[in-house]
Design an enzyme around this catalytic site. Structure first.
Site, PDB file in Angstrom:
ATOM      1  N   LYS A   1      -9.103   3.030  -2.646  1.00 53.62           N
ATOM      2  CA  LYS A   1      -9.538   2.635  -1.307  1.00 53.62           C
ATOM      3  C   LYS A   1     -10.865   3.322  -0.967  1.00 53.62           C
ATOM      4  O   LYS A   1     -10.967   4.541  -0.998  1.00 53.62           O
ATOM      5  CB  LYS A   1      -8.462   3.017  -0.291  1.00 53.62           C
ATOM      6  CG  LYS A   1      -8.615   2.387   1.083  1.00 53.62           C
ATOM      7  CD  LYS A   1      -7.383   2.683   1.929  1.00 53.62           C
ATOM      8  CE  LYS A   1      -7.427   1.959   3.257  1.00 53.62           C
ATOM      9  NZ  LYS A   1      -6.192   2.197   4.061  1.00 53.62           N
TER      10      LYS A   1
ATOM     11  N   GLU B   1       0.850  -1.195   0.000  1.00 55.00           N
ATOM     12  CA  GLU B   1       0.000   0.000   0.000  1.00 55.00           C
ATOM     13  C   GLU B   1       0.883   1.241   0.000  1.00 55.00           C
ATOM     14  O   GLU B   1       1.892   1.310   0.694  1.00 55.00           O
ATOM     15  CB  GLU B   1      -0.888  -0.007   1.245  1.00 55.00           C
ATOM     16  CG  GLU B   1      -1.743   1.247   1.410  1.00 55.00           C
ATOM     17  CD  GLU B   1      -2.494   1.298   2.730  1.00 55.00           C
ATOM     18  OE1 GLU B   1      -3.533   1.963   2.787  1.00 55.00           O
ATOM     19  OE2 GLU B   1      -2.030   0.663   3.710  1.00 55.00           O
TER      20      GLU B   1
ATOM     21  N   CYS C   1      -5.380  -2.672   2.910  1.00 59.37           N
ATOM     22  CA  CYS C   1      -5.183  -2.515   4.348  1.00 59.37           C
ATOM     23  C   CYS C   1      -6.456  -2.835   5.129  1.00 59.37           C
ATOM     24  O   CYS C   1      -7.010  -3.912   5.004  1.00 59.37           O
ATOM     25  CB  CYS C   1      -4.650  -1.120   4.652  1.00 59.37           C
ATOM     26  SG  CYS C   1      -3.775  -0.992   6.243  1.00 59.37           S
TER      27      CYS C   1
END
Length: 500
Positions: A177, A45, A215
């Site tokens: 995200k 990430e 994540c």
């Protein structure tokens, strides 16, 4: 086809200073992956652009600072422009992937040498800053399918994204995200759930349906179900989470989704912040930020944090090393060793002589027979005089053996085997310890976790038919999900399963 093996790889690379340096590091990692015949390689990430760990950008509820705004400016400038648009948070989708967006036209204010101002014309440029083209070049030249985390800027906002880069077709998809975690929301915009769409590629005649959750999106059960529902067999989890608990989540996902799971996290050593050097310097702070009694932002540890550190420091391990057999030996700190020595002598046990080496490890010197007889006469037991180094090593070896018990398939994990004592003893701690891992559809740990290693690549050969074998008794996206009773939909996302 059932016997064809696909080699999955991931790494815990160290952080770089500029986008150019990061792309150079990426190319080196991809070349090494190609040498190991790795087919698919996952990077962490925010690998490109940087993860702003430890900074608050001068923000408190109700106030911002000018220094924080300058810090945000530098971070924005370090993000990459992939040539996409904001859209509804999904960008332009297929139009961006297929390069159907119009190019940028920039009017030249200063005429080029040898020309008059009247002859100045708009200059047609490619969309973006060239990062997309560079990623596609690296994938093409190495033949490795890349999945890369990056901080993407467009329309005044930044997104935590991941791109899928095919060696033959270039970028075939991009994730944004959907739920930045905690204070990440301060600087990252929310992506659209439409970007959760899985992508497909065919390698060695095997169709691979893959999707990424970034994540802590992985802690969102409905988001995981949105990926399972698309019939994926490769689940990608780029992250910034370096805790031990992360591995338990990966193993749950493997069992739950009956898919292979690959996770990648950066391994970053502590170092002093570099001064800003133009627009390309990423903002990655390693010191925590706290507010004093007057509400002013300060760097470093608060008085409470300092006190907590002082009370916990004596319980820490100073260093560890890994044997040729892969067992981790934890070495005690000088403070711990001295405390242990003191406790022994205060209870009556005698150590005639002991010395500390330069690494702080206590070495207990051999005792003569006369000294042992003296101990027996005084009622003390020589067996209690074993070195604390050996005691710690034995406990650590058992713990490590339990973890390594999952490596039953004999696949190569060069990061673990080649970790050296010198690397683990290097001065300074880690801002992020890494922890990249690969997990099977049955929850077995196949490779990793890759702790405190910013150079190695972990990889494993896998048989994607194991995903089907696992669905004999559990299919979270099919009949096992009871779609007749539970209705699930995601706005902007087609959940029709991809073909095999």
């Amino acid at each position: 086809m059932a016997h064809i093996k696909i080699r999955l790889g991931t790494a815990s690379p160290g952080a770089q200073t500029t986008t150019s340096e990061t792309l150079q590091q990426l190319e080196k990692i991809a070349c090494r992956a190609a040498e190991k015949n790795i087919d698919i390689l996952l990077l962490p990430e925010a690998y490109i652009g940087g993860y702003p760990r430890g900074t608050a950008f001068g923000c408190l509820i109700g106030s911002r600072t000018n220094e924080g705004r300058d810090e945000y400016l530098r971070y924005f400038q370090s993000a990459v422009d992939l040539g996409d648009i904001v859209g509804d948070g999904a960008g332009a989708g297929d139009a961006w992937v297929r390069r159907e967006l119009e190019g940028d036209a920039v009017a030249s204010v200063i005429p080029p040498p040898g020309s008059s101002s009247s002859s100045s014309k708009p200059v047609e440029n490619k969309r973006g800053d060239g990062t997309r083209e560079e990623l596609e070049r690296i994938a093409k030249e190495t033949g490795v399918f890349l999945v890369v985390g990056c901080i993407e800027k467009t329309g005044g906002s930044m997104y935590c994204s991941a791109v899928y880069v095919c060696p033959t077709m270039g970028i075939i998809g991009k994730r944004r995200k959907v739920m930045p975690t905690g204070t990440e929301r301060l600087v990252w915009a929310q992506g659209s759930p439409a970007t959760l769409r899985a992508v497909s590629t065919t390698i060695r005649g095997v169709r691979i349906n893959m999707a990424a959750a970034i994540c802590w999106e992985n802690y969102m059960p409905l988001l995981r179900q949105a990926l399972y529902a698309q019939n994926i067999n490769l689940y990608l989890a780029p992250t910034a989470d370096g805790r031990d608990t992360w591995l338990s989540l990966l193993r749950t996902i493997g069992v739950e989704g009956r898919c292979f799971v690959v996770s990648s996290n950066m391994c970053v050593r502590e170092k002093k912040d570099k001064e800003s050097n133009g627009a390309t310097t990423p903002v990655i702070h390693h010191e925590p930020v706290f507010a004093d009694d007057d509400g002013q932002e300060k760097r470093g540890r608060s008085p409470e944090q300092q006190q907590e550190q002082e009370t916990t420091t004596t319980n820490r391990r100073r260093a560890s090393c890994v044997t040729e057999d892969g067992f981790e030996i934890a070495l005690p700190s000088p403070a711990t060793t001295q405390r242990h020595h003191h406790s022994k002598t205060s209870t009556g046990s005698k150590r005639r002589k002991s010395v500390f080496d330069e690494d702080g490890n206590e070495i207990v010197l051999c005792r003569s027979k006369d000294e042992e007889d003296e101990d027996k006469a005084e009622g003390t037991s020589p067996t209690k005089l074993s070195s604390p180094v050996r005691t710690w090593a034995r406990a650590a070896a058992v713990a490590r053996a339990r973890v390594d018990g999952h490596h039953h398939n004999g696949h190569t994990n060069d990061a673990k085997k080649k970790t050296t004592t010198a690397a683990t003893k290097e001065k300074g701690g880690f801002v992020s310890r890494g922890g990249s891992s690969i997990v099977s559809p049955f929850g077995d740990l196949l490779a990793g976790p890759q702790w405190e290693d910013d150079n190695g690549i972990i990889y494993v050969d896998v048989d994607f038919d194991d995903c089907i074998r696992g669905r004999l008794d559990l299919d979270a996206a099919g009949s096992y999900s009871r779609n007749d009773s539970f209705k699930f939909s995601v706005q902007g996302l087609d959940l029709l399963p991809l073909p095999y």
